[in-house]
Design an enzyme around this catalytic site. Structure first.
Site, mmCIF file in Angstrom:
data_model
loop_
_atom_site.group_PDB
_atom_site.id
_atom_site.type_symbol
_atom_site.label_atom_id
_atom_site.label_comp_id
_atom_site.label_asym_id
_atom_site.label_seq_id
_atom_site.Cartn_x
_atom_site.Cartn_y
_atom_site.Cartn_z
ATOM 1 N N GLY A 173 0.819 -1.220 0.000
ATOM 2 C CA GLY A 173 0.000 0.000 0.000
ATOM 3 C C GLY A 173 0.841 1.254 0.000
ATOM 4 N N ASN A 174 0.183 2.375 0.223
ATOM 5 C CA ASN A 174 0.909 3.641 0.320
ATOM 6 C C ASN A 174 0.301 4.474 1.452
ATOM 7 O OD1 ASN A 174 -1.208 5.523 -0.864
ATOM 8 N ND2 ASN A 174 -0.980 4.018 -2.522
ATOM 9 N N ARG A 175 0.897 5.624 1.712
ATOM 10 C CA ARG A 175 0.514 6.382 2.911
ATOM 11 C C ARG A 175 -0.590 7.403 2.681
ATOM 12 N NH1 ARG A 175 5.263 9.142 4.415
ATOM 13 N NH2 ARG A 175 3.972 10.005 6.080
ATOM 14 N N SER A 176 -1.247 7.352 1.534
ATOM 15 C CA SER A 176 -2.306 8.334 1.288
ATOM 16 C C SER A 176 -3.480 8.101 2.249
ATOM 17 C CB SER A 176 -2.795 8.218 -0.151
ATOM 18 O OG SER A 176 -3.887 9.084 -0.332
#
Ligand code: C5P
Length: 403
Positions: free
Chosen positions: A212-215
């Site tokens: 995933g990513n940190r958005s």
């Protein structure tokens, strides 16, 4: 007993002048002392005797009458509030320029009272860049602009420019007098359908893990809320939001890039505006394991094989419907300003979108914070907007450009 306040009602020469009688009446019934200043054009639409009977005071229009009482200054000085309804495009232009070539212009210039205007004109005149700039000038000076609404105009036509209903104008004016007025956002996206993606995708590796990513989805959600408040019908494609879903909009929840792609493709054909604020993974694991990956099976090194996800933004831009506006985002870690700009320019050309919102991200910047700093490029790479502040204020300024 409350003391009567003096309300000056300015009436200018538009057909909606006939509704001004109800405005005058409402103030009188509220116990306020009402003085009507009508332009000569207004008196072609509505009779002086009507206004005098309803306001219970003489109605003034001429600059060179009652000179001895210095009427052009006296009325303005006596006012606790001035309401101009209807306010024509011509009057708005004169107010913006500070002209005083008639009694109303003089009255307003000679007054320090709050000024409320209710614009009324045809849609083309309201949307004319001259009117847009004049209204902006007045707002910046603290003038309260009520309406216009969207609806039937004088002829067969329908659109923005219809004077707000008298009851709404009076309610806003009284709230201004009472110091309780809260400005309603401009309804400049009424009737528009806006599709927004927000959040960050999660690409499953196995039933319990993902890439995933940190958005957090905060900027996309702020855009959805701002568009809703400006009258748009909003669809939010939400990928793993870390903030609450906004109310009053339709939300489609997705997990991975492939799901986000499907949801966007399904909703895109009916959207007037598409904003891809989501952080979409460029790659996903080639195979998703049925069961949990076990370290006993993989050893000291685990090699993941990733395949490319579809570029959703580029595909939406390629398949856009006529007139559809498509906005992409570019979150970059580049520290150098000019290189950041170059990256944005290269990206807007590659994606084929109409606008690209470029922002810096890093370990402590961009993601999950409540503020943001962006610049917005058009399809030619020209900077059309620079904004910083809360994600809501940044959202509003992005929508200003889109509008
Ligand atoms: O190429 P990059 O990921 O930097 O582009 C960012 C923009 O493209 C964002 O608007 C993002 O939502 C969109 N995007 C996409 N599909 C991808 C990757 C990014 O639509 N696979």
């Amino acid at each position: 007993m409350k003391t009567a306040r003096t309300v000056v009602v300015g009436i200018t020469g538009g057909i909606a002048a006939y509704k001004a009688v109800n405005i005058v009446r409402a103030f009188v019934l509220n116990g306020d002392s009402v003085h009507v200043v009508a332009t000569t054009a207004a008196l072609r639409f509505i009779g002086k005797p009507t206004l005098e009977a309803i306001s219970r005071h003489p109605v003034h229009s001429e600059l060179y009458e009652g000179v001895a009482e210095v009427r052009h200054v006296a009325i303005g000085q006596s006012a606790d509030l001035i309401v101009v309804a209807p306010a024509t495009a011509n009057t708005i232009a004169k107010l913006a320029a500070g002209l005083a070539d008639d009694l109303l212009g003089n009255t307003i210039l000679a007054s320090t009272a709050p000024l409320v205007i209710a614009p009324a004109m045809h849609t083309e005149m309201w949307n004319n860049p001259a009117t847009v700039a004049n209204v902006k000038t007045l707002r910046e000076r603290g003038v309260i602009v009520v309406g216009p609404g969207v609806g039937r105009l004088t002829g067969q036509d329908v659109g923005a420019g219809r004077m707000e209903e008298p009851g709404t104008i009076v309610a806003a004016a009284l709230a201004v007098l009472d110091g309780t007025y809260v400005e309603k956002p401009a309804q400049d996206l009424t009737g528009r359908r806006i599709l927004i993606s927000a959040g960050g995708t999660r690409e499953p590796l196995d039933p319990v893990r993902f890439l995933g990513n940190r958005s957090s989805g905060k900027q996309g959600v702020a855009l959805a809320e701002a568009a809703r408040d400006r009258g748009a019908t909003v669809t939010l494609v939400a990928a793993n939001l870390e903030v609450a879903e906004p109310s009053g909009i339709s939300v489609s929840r997705v997990g991975s890039a492939v799901e986000l792609n499907e949801a966007m493709q399904a909703a895109a054909p009916t959207a007037d505006v598409i904003i891809m604020a989501a952080a979409v993974a460029d790659y996903r694991p080639q195979t998703v394991r049925e069961g949990k990956i076990k370290k006993q099976d993989t050893g000291d090194t685990l090699i993941l094989e990733l395949i490319k996800n579809p570029d959703i933004l580029a595909a939406l831009a390629l398949g856009r419907t006529p007139g559809q506006v498509i906005v992409g985002f570019a979150a970059e870690t580049e520290a150098d300003d000019s290189r950041l700009l170059d990256l944005g320019r290269e990206k807007v050309a590659r994606k084929g979108c109409d606008y690209l919102v470029v922002n810096r991200v890093g370990w402590t910047q961009g993601f999950a914070t409540d503020s943001n700093a962006i610049l917005m490029l058009d399809r030619l790479g020209v900077i059309v907007n620079e904004a910083s502040g809360s994600k809501m204020s940044v959202a509003q300024s992005i929508l200003d450009v889109i509008v």
